[in-house]
Structure formats: C-alpha cells, structure tokens
Write an enzyme that holds these catalytic residues in place. Sequence first.
Site, PDB file in Angstrom:
ATOM      1  N   ARG A 137       1.020  -5.093  -5.154  1.00 26.23           N
ATOM      2  CA  ARG A 137       1.091  -6.259  -4.255  1.00 26.23           C
ATOM      3  C   ARG A 137       1.270  -7.455  -5.185  1.00 26.23           C
ATOM      4  O   ARG A 137       0.344  -7.812  -5.913  1.00 26.23           O
ATOM      5  CB  ARG A 137      -0.192  -6.394  -3.440  1.00 26.23           C
ATOM      6  CG  ARG A 137      -0.485  -5.192  -2.530  1.00 26.23           C
ATOM      7  CD  ARG A 137      -1.631  -5.511  -1.603  1.00 26.23           C
ATOM      8  NE  ARG A 137      -2.203  -4.330  -0.969  1.00 26.23           N
ATOM      9  CZ  ARG A 137      -1.727  -3.743   0.130  1.00 26.23           C
ATOM     10  NH1 ARG A 137      -0.644  -4.232   0.705  1.00 26.23           N
ATOM     11  NH2 ARG A 137      -2.333  -2.695   0.650  1.00 26.23           N
TER      12      ARG A 137
ATOM     13  N   ARG B 155      -5.758  -2.601   8.775  1.00 26.34           N
ATOM     14  CA  ARG B 155      -6.244  -3.964   8.546  1.00 26.34           C
ATOM     15  C   ARG B 155      -6.134  -4.817   9.806  1.00 26.34           C
ATOM     16  O   ARG B 155      -7.072  -5.488  10.186  1.00 26.34           O
ATOM     17  CB  ARG B 155      -5.411  -4.577   7.424  1.00 26.34           C
ATOM     18  CG  ARG B 155      -6.073  -5.705   6.736  1.00 26.34           C
ATOM     19  CD  ARG B 155      -5.297  -6.123   5.517  1.00 26.34           C
ATOM     20  NE  ARG B 155      -3.966  -5.514   5.442  1.00 26.34           N
ATOM     21  CZ  ARG B 155      -3.306  -5.337   4.328  1.00 26.34           C
ATOM     22  NH1 ARG B 155      -3.850  -5.690   3.202  1.00 26.34           N
ATOM     23  NH2 ARG B 155      -2.104  -4.805   4.320  1.00 26.34           N
TER      24      ARG B 155
ATOM     25  N   ASP C  77       4.632  -4.561   6.117  1.00 28.65           N
ATOM     26  CA  ASP C  77       4.939  -5.933   6.568  1.00 28.65           C
ATOM     27  C   ASP C  77       5.030  -6.937   5.417  1.00 28.65           C
ATOM     28  O   ASP C  77       5.917  -7.792   5.407  1.00 28.65           O
ATOM     29  CB  ASP C  77       3.952  -6.394   7.645  1.00 28.65           C
ATOM     30  CG  ASP C  77       2.501  -6.346   7.199  1.00 28.65           C
ATOM     31  OD1 ASP C  77       2.213  -5.753   6.141  1.00 28.65           O
ATOM     32  OD2 ASP C  77       1.646  -6.906   7.907  1.00 28.65           O
TER      33      ASP C  77
ATOM     34  N   THR D  43       4.198   2.659   5.513  1.00 30.54           N
ATOM     35  CA  THR D  43       2.807   2.197   5.542  1.00 30.54           C
ATOM     36  C   THR D  43       2.008   3.122   6.447  1.00 30.54           C
ATOM     37  O   THR D  43       2.513   3.534   7.495  1.00 30.54           O
ATOM     38  CB  THR D  43       2.671   0.751   6.072  1.00 30.54           C
ATOM     39  OG1 THR D  43       1.296   0.500   6.411  1.00 30.54           O
ATOM     40  CG2 THR D  43       3.499   0.484   7.310  1.00 30.54           C
TER      41      THR D  43
ATOM     42  N   ASP E 285      -0.338   2.260   8.234  1.00 32.45           N
ATOM     43  CA  ASP E 285      -0.860   1.503   9.383  1.00 32.45           C
ATOM     44  C   ASP E 285      -0.022   1.633  10.665  1.00 32.45           C
ATOM     45  O   ASP E 285      -0.521   1.342  11.757  1.00 32.45           O
ATOM     46  CB  ASP E 285      -0.968   0.015   9.037  1.00 32.45           C
ATOM     47  CG  ASP E 285      -2.075  -0.265   8.036  1.00 32.45           C
ATOM     48  OD1 ASP E 285      -2.834   0.667   7.711  1.00 32.45           O
ATOM     49  OD2 ASP E 285      -2.174  -1.417   7.565  1.00 32.45           O
TER      50      ASP E 285
ATOM     51  N   ASP F  73       2.194  -0.286  11.754  1.00 33.13           N
ATOM     52  CA  ASP F  73       2.180  -1.573  12.466  1.00 33.13           C
ATOM     53  C   ASP F  73       3.477  -2.362  12.331  1.00 33.13           C
ATOM     54  O   ASP F  73       3.462  -3.592  12.377  1.00 33.13           O
ATOM     55  CB  ASP F  73       0.983  -2.417  11.980  1.00 33.13           C
ATOM     56  CG  ASP F  73       1.039  -2.683  10.474  1.00 33.13           C
ATOM     57  OD1 ASP F  73       1.863  -2.053   9.780  1.00 33.13           O
ATOM     58  OD2 ASP F  73       0.257  -3.521  10.001  1.00 33.13           O
TER      59      ASP F  73
ATOM     60  N   GLY G 162       0.837  -1.203   0.000  1.00 31.62           N
ATOM     61  CA  GLY G 162       0.000   0.000   0.000  1.00 31.62           C
ATOM     62  C   GLY G 162       0.871   1.251   0.000  1.00 31.62           C
ATOM     63  O   GLY G 162       1.803   1.360   0.793  1.00 31.62           O
TER      64      GLY G 162
HETATM   65  O1  F6P Z   1      -1.651  -1.515   4.633  1.00 29.44           O
HETATM   66  C1  F6P Z   1      -2.165  -0.283   4.287  1.00 29.44           C
HETATM   67  C2  F6P Z   1      -3.627  -0.374   3.958  1.00 29.44           C
HETATM   68  O2  F6P Z   1      -4.060   0.912   3.585  1.00 29.44           O
HETATM   69  C3  F6P Z   1      -4.506  -0.965   5.052  1.00 29.44           C
HETATM   70  O3  F6P Z   1      -4.814  -0.036   6.058  1.00 29.44           O
HETATM   71  C4  F6P Z   1      -5.691  -1.426   4.249  1.00 29.44           C
HETATM   72  O4  F6P Z   1      -6.365  -2.459   4.898  1.00 29.44           O
HETATM   73  C5  F6P Z   1      -5.061  -1.913   2.993  1.00 29.44           C
HETATM   74  O5  F6P Z   1      -3.850  -1.227   2.845  1.00 29.44           O
HETATM   75  C6  F6P Z   1      -5.902  -1.726   1.740  1.00 29.44           C
HETATM   76  O6  F6P Z   1      -5.222  -2.300   0.682  1.00 29.44           O
HETATM   77  P1  F6P Z   1      -5.636  -2.133  -0.850  1.00 29.44           P
HETATM   78  O7  F6P Z   1      -5.339  -0.732  -1.244  1.00 29.44           O
HETATM   79  O8  F6P Z   1      -4.794  -3.134  -1.550  1.00 29.44           O
HETATM   80  O9  F6P Z   1      -7.099  -2.414  -0.912  1.00 29.44           O
END
Ligand code: F6P
Length: 327
Positions: A77, A177, A108, A131, A133, A135, A16
Amino acid sequence: MGAEAIRRIGVFTSGGDAPGMNACIRAVVRTALHHGLEVIGIRRGYAGMIEGDFVEMDAASVSNIIQLGGTILKSARSEAFKTPEGRARAAQQLQQAGIQALVAIGGDGTFRGASIFHEEYGFPIVGCPGTIDNDLFGTDETIGYDTAVNTALQAIDKIRDTADAHDRLFFIEVMGRDSGFIALACAIGGGAELVLVPEAFVDLDEIRESLYRVLAHKRRSSIVVVAEGDELGGAQKLAEKLRPIFPDYEMRVTVLGHIQRGGSPTARDRMLATRLGVAAVEALLDGHDNVMVGVINNEIHLTPLRNTWSKKKTIDYDLLRLVQLLS
Ligand code: F6P
C-alpha cells in the site's frame, strides 16, 4: 495511444493480496505473450513502480503458480503514489522502461490511484478486481472472495464444535473493512444466529432481543458473525457490551484476521482470475482503457475505473432476512 501501438505492457498487484492473484498474473502474462506483446512484472505495486522495480516475464516465469496464494509480484500500500511527485516518478519509470500500458490487479485503493494516474498521464490502464472484500462495483465477485469465505467457514465450523461442547456464545470477526460481503456469506454458510455488517446498523437493543430469542429456544451455543467494519466497533467491543446483559452466558471472541487472505485459491477463484486476466489483455488490445474487467451474470463487463470505487456495490439485503429467519 492506439491499441495497435502497444508492444510492451506492465502488470502489477497492489493493496491487500488475495488468493487467485497469481492465477490472474499467469493469465495476463500468457495472453500477452500469445498476442506477441512483451510483459514486464512490476514488483510491490505502486511502490515498485516508483522505484523502477521491474522484472521481465516469460511463459516460464508464471509456471506452477496457479495454485499459490499470495502474489509472486508482491504487493504494497503505497503512500508515495498518493502524492503528485510519486506519480510523476512512476510515469517517468514506466516511460524509461518502455512500458506502454498497464494491467492493475487490486481493490478500491488500487483503482483510485489508477484513475488519478490515468487522468494525469493518459496512461492506458485496465484493472482486474482482486480483493477478498468483494466490494468493487462492476463485478459480481472479486478474485479472492470465494477463497476467503471458504477459509473463514472452515474456521467457523471448528469453532462451532467447541462452542457446542461448552454451551458458549462466540463472536467471530471476519474481514471486510467497509463491507459485509464476507460476513454475510459466512453467516449463511455457517448457520450463524446473527450477523452484523456495516451496511445495516443494528443497535444494542435489537442484538439483545435477538439473543434472548435464541436463548428462549434453549440453544445454549450460538455463533454471531461480525464484520470488522461494523459500526459497534467489532467483535471484541460487542462482547464487552453484552457481557453485563447476559451474566450467565459464557462468551468468547475469535478474530479470524489475515488467515482469510492466505491459502490456495478455490476452483471458483482460479476460474474467475483466469477469465479476468485474459479479458484484461484483450480489452487493452481492443483499444479499451481506464476500465475494470468484471463478471456480471457470468459475462465479461467493462466498467469505468472511477465507478468501481466511487459507486457503492450493495449487499443482498434479503440474505440478512434469511439469517434472521433461520436462526
Ligand atoms: O481489503 C482487504 C483487507 O483484507 C480488508 O478486509 C482488511 O480490512 C484490510 O485488507 C487489512 O489490511 P492490512 O493487511 O493492510 O492490515
């Protein structure tokens, strides 16, 4: 490989995107050039690595990007990188391009992949935590977290206006998440009546009691911040469960979503991204490898890449108490 042998490095962003990634790319490129290294930008994270989507970077290629959200190198990803064949192809592409070490900017999932890649191919890698998050174990804050919290807070402030005008209860879902860092910061900063995070399960009875308490104070408008990874299934599901319990109370749900990932990075994120980008290249040159650079108590720290995702970074549980105390 000894650090003295490194002449050409690759840099990429993965997972992300997070505001401040561009500031980090800029710092990595300019620091590497300063030390006489060549820098290759790898586009679209591991996906681009597998396909050999490489671009040479010079000082001008990172001009005017420090203030930009997103990532000029793009992100992805990659499912293919999770396979041994994908990683073998990536190693081959790097070797063909003469890339001898990597700076990985991501979260992560990115570091999980980097750890495995390092174990398999011994490729020197240093990670920068990017990130929203927050985390990752091994740093007090990740690049993008501060901007995401401020973006969410601006939205929450606006929702509070309309919640107050209509005496409504709003459930506001923020990203995260598996973690409640964004939710907790937004609950404190936004003066929420209640916060729900994955790290601290609160059952429906407790939520009902808290809301009764709020109502007893004759406060008609209220804000509940819910982390998307909350065990009750997010803001929408929670509101559905509570509607029959509070039939006289008007409820609305807002999912803030990807707005939290965009926008110009805050000063704090630009500073963090810059410090970490410089530190990552200098760590490689000092012979460090298979580590993430982070900031703990305002000092640069190196943490083994594997620990950044296998160890759990905990939220500050006392902040949960503060939300309750002030509601
Ligand atoms: O890891 C960052 C994040 O923004 C999370 O908070 C969220 O759950 C996820 O990515 C969303 O991912 P995507 O943009 O692939 O839907």
